[in-house]
Design a protein around this motif. Structure first.
Motif, PDB file in Angstrom:
ATOM      1  N   UNK A   1      -1.432   6.461   7.017  1.00  0.00           N
ATOM      2  CA  UNK A   1      -0.858   5.176   6.636  1.00  0.00           C
ATOM      3  C   UNK A   1      -1.437   4.103   7.535  1.00  0.00           C
ATOM      4  N   UNK A   2      -1.538   2.926   7.005  1.00  0.00           N
ATOM      5  CA  UNK A   2      -1.986   1.790   7.794  1.00  0.00           C
ATOM      6  C   UNK A   2      -0.769   1.114   8.398  1.00  0.00           C
ATOM      7  N   UNK A   3      -0.764   0.928   9.692  1.00  0.00           N
ATOM      8  CA  UNK A   3       0.348   0.244  10.340  1.00  0.00           C
ATOM      9  C   UNK A   3       0.219  -1.250  10.094  1.00  0.00           C
ATOM     10  N   UNK A   4       1.335  -1.914  10.017  1.00  0.00           N
ATOM     11  CA  UNK A   4       1.341  -3.351   9.822  1.00  0.00           C
ATOM     12  C   UNK A   4       0.788  -4.008  11.067  1.00  0.00           C
ATOM     13  N   UNK A   5      -0.191  -4.871  10.863  1.00  0.00           N
ATOM     14  CA  UNK A   5      -0.742  -5.631  11.973  1.00  0.00           C
ATOM     15  C   UNK A   5      -0.537  -7.099  11.644  1.00  0.00           C
ATOM     16  N   UNK A   6       0.231  -7.751  12.473  1.00  0.00           N
ATOM     17  CA  UNK A   6       0.465  -9.173  12.261  1.00  0.00           C
ATOM     18  C   UNK A   6       0.704  -9.837  13.604  1.00  0.00           C
ATOM     19  N   UNK A   7       0.285 -11.054  13.679  1.00  0.00           N
ATOM     20  CA  UNK A   7       0.552 -11.826  14.879  1.00  0.00           C
ATOM     21  C   UNK A   7       1.939 -12.402  14.756  1.00  0.00           C
TER      22      UNK A   7
ATOM     23  N   UNK B   1      16.653   9.590   6.404  1.00  0.00           N
ATOM     24  CA  UNK B   1      16.771  10.287   7.690  1.00  0.00           C
ATOM     25  C   UNK B   1      16.480   9.342   8.853  1.00  0.00           C
ATOM     26  N   UNK B   2      15.420   8.556   8.706  1.00  0.00           N
ATOM     27  CA  UNK B   2      15.046   7.602   9.754  1.00  0.00           C
ATOM     28  C   UNK B   2      16.151   6.572   9.990  1.00  0.00           C
TER      29      UNK B   2
ATOM     30  N   UNK C   1       8.023   0.152  13.212  1.00  0.00           N
ATOM     31  CA  UNK C   1       7.013   0.388  14.247  1.00  0.00           C
ATOM     32  C   UNK C   1       5.932   1.331  13.725  1.00  0.00           C
ATOM     33  N   UNK C   2       4.758   1.271  14.318  1.00  0.00           N
ATOM     34  CA  UNK C   2       3.641   2.116  13.887  1.00  0.00           C
ATOM     35  C   UNK C   2       3.987   3.596  14.028  1.00  0.00           C
ATOM     36  N   UNK C   3       4.646   3.970  15.110  1.00  0.00           N
ATOM     37  CA  UNK C   3       5.023   5.376  15.298  1.00  0.00           C
ATOM     38  C   UNK C   3       6.023   5.833  14.240  1.00  0.00           C
ATOM     39  N   UNK C   4       7.030   5.008  13.961  1.00  0.00           N
ATOM     40  CA  UNK C   4       8.015   5.348  12.934  1.00  0.00           C
ATOM     41  C   UNK C   4       7.362   5.394  11.555  1.00  0.00           C
ATOM     42  N   UNK C   5       6.458   4.457  11.306  1.00  0.00           N
ATOM     43  CA  UNK C   5       5.741   4.392  10.026  1.00  0.00           C
ATOM     44  C   UNK C   5       4.985   5.699   9.789  1.00  0.00           C
ATOM     45  N   UNK C   6       4.211   6.119  10.797  1.00  0.00           N
ATOM     46  CA  UNK C   6       3.440   7.362  10.670  1.00  0.00           C
ATOM     47  C   UNK C   6       4.363   8.556  10.469  1.00  0.00           C
ATOM     48  N   UNK C   7       5.446   8.601  11.224  1.00  0.00           N
ATOM     49  CA  UNK C   7       6.398   9.702  11.116  1.00  0.00           C
ATOM     50  C   UNK C   7       7.014   9.767   9.715  1.00  0.00           C
ATOM     51  N   UNK C   8       7.424   8.630   9.201  1.00  0.00           N
ATOM     52  CA  UNK C   8       8.009   8.570   7.853  1.00  0.00           C
ATOM     53  C   UNK C   8       6.979   9.001   6.809  1.00  0.00           C
TER      54      UNK C   8
ATOM     55  N   UNK D   1       9.038  -2.410   1.437  1.00  0.00           N
ATOM     56  CA  UNK D   1      10.296  -2.652   2.143  1.00  0.00           C
ATOM     57  C   UNK D   1      10.221  -2.228   3.605  1.00  0.00           C
ATOM     58  N   UNK D   2       9.551  -1.111   3.857  1.00  0.00           N
ATOM     59  CA  UNK D   2       9.366  -0.680   5.249  1.00  0.00           C
ATOM     60  C   UNK D   2       8.530  -1.684   6.030  1.00  0.00           C
ATOM     61  N   UNK D   3       7.513  -2.210   5.373  1.00  0.00           N
ATOM     62  CA  UNK D   3       6.670  -3.221   6.039  1.00  0.00           C
ATOM     63  C   UNK D   3       7.494  -4.477   6.335  1.00  0.00           C
ATOM     64  N   UNK D   4       8.339  -4.876   5.400  1.00  0.00           N
ATOM     65  CA  UNK D   4       9.151  -6.078   5.601  1.00  0.00           C
ATOM     66  C   UNK D   4      10.139  -5.897   6.747  1.00  0.00           C
ATOM     67  N   UNK D   5      10.576  -4.660   6.979  1.00  0.00           N
ATOM     68  CA  UNK D   5      11.479  -4.354   8.102  1.00  0.00           C
ATOM     69  C   UNK D   5      10.740  -4.328   9.427  1.00  0.00           C
ATOM     70  N   UNK D   6       9.410  -4.448   9.361  1.00  0.00           N
ATOM     71  CA  UNK D   6       8.567  -4.381  10.557  1.00  0.00           C
ATOM     72  C   UNK D   6       8.767  -3.058  11.292  1.00  0.00           C
TER      73      UNK D   6
END
Length: 130
Positions: A2-8, A63-64, A105-112, A98-103
């Motif tokens: 998965x690509x993690x959200x990258x935003x300033x 679960x998350x 984290x990259x670790x949680x994103x990968x885990x999910x 929706x997960x991206x909108x919740x911001x």
């Protein structure tokens, strides 16, 4: 992957950008699922892999949220995403956006995402057994 959200911090992504990224993520995850399940594309159509991914994402995100949030977030998530829409292909995209909108984290994103792929592969293999 998965690509993690990258935003300033000063320049959040637009909703359209988040959905475009979610489409890419859903496509990558569905490809991972079909490959890991060891089935041919003929045996699993796009709707089946989208449905498997969405159902697995629901379980993984629930679960998350149960571990990191409160019961209201879980209820809201299930209310918004728990029913299969008419256009099945949009279901995992909506959940990922929706997960991206919740911001998330990259670790949680990968885990999910990894957990969702694991669950979806198991479900597709079980469904394809004679």
């Amino acid at each position: 992957m998965c690509h993690a959200v990258i935003e300033e911090k000063g320049s959040p992504m637009s909703a359209n950008d988040l959905f475009r990224l979610a489409v890419v993520d859903a496509t990558v995850l569905q490809d991972r699922i079909v490959t890991a399940a060891g089935v041919t594309v003929d045996a699993v159509d796009d709707r089946a892999s989208a449905r498997a991914l969405a159902n697995a994402l629901i379980a993984a995100v629930q679960d998350h949220l149960e571990q990191t949030s409160n019961e209201y977030d879980v209820d809201l998530f299930l209310e918004a995403n728990g029913r299969q829409p008419a256009e099945v292909a949009s279901w995992p995209v909506t959940i990922l956006a929706g997960l991206r909108m919740r911001r998330t984290s990259a670790d949680d994103w990968r885990s999910i995402c990894d957990r969702a792929v694991e669950l979806a592969v198991r479900n597709i293999r079980a469904a394809s057994r004679p």
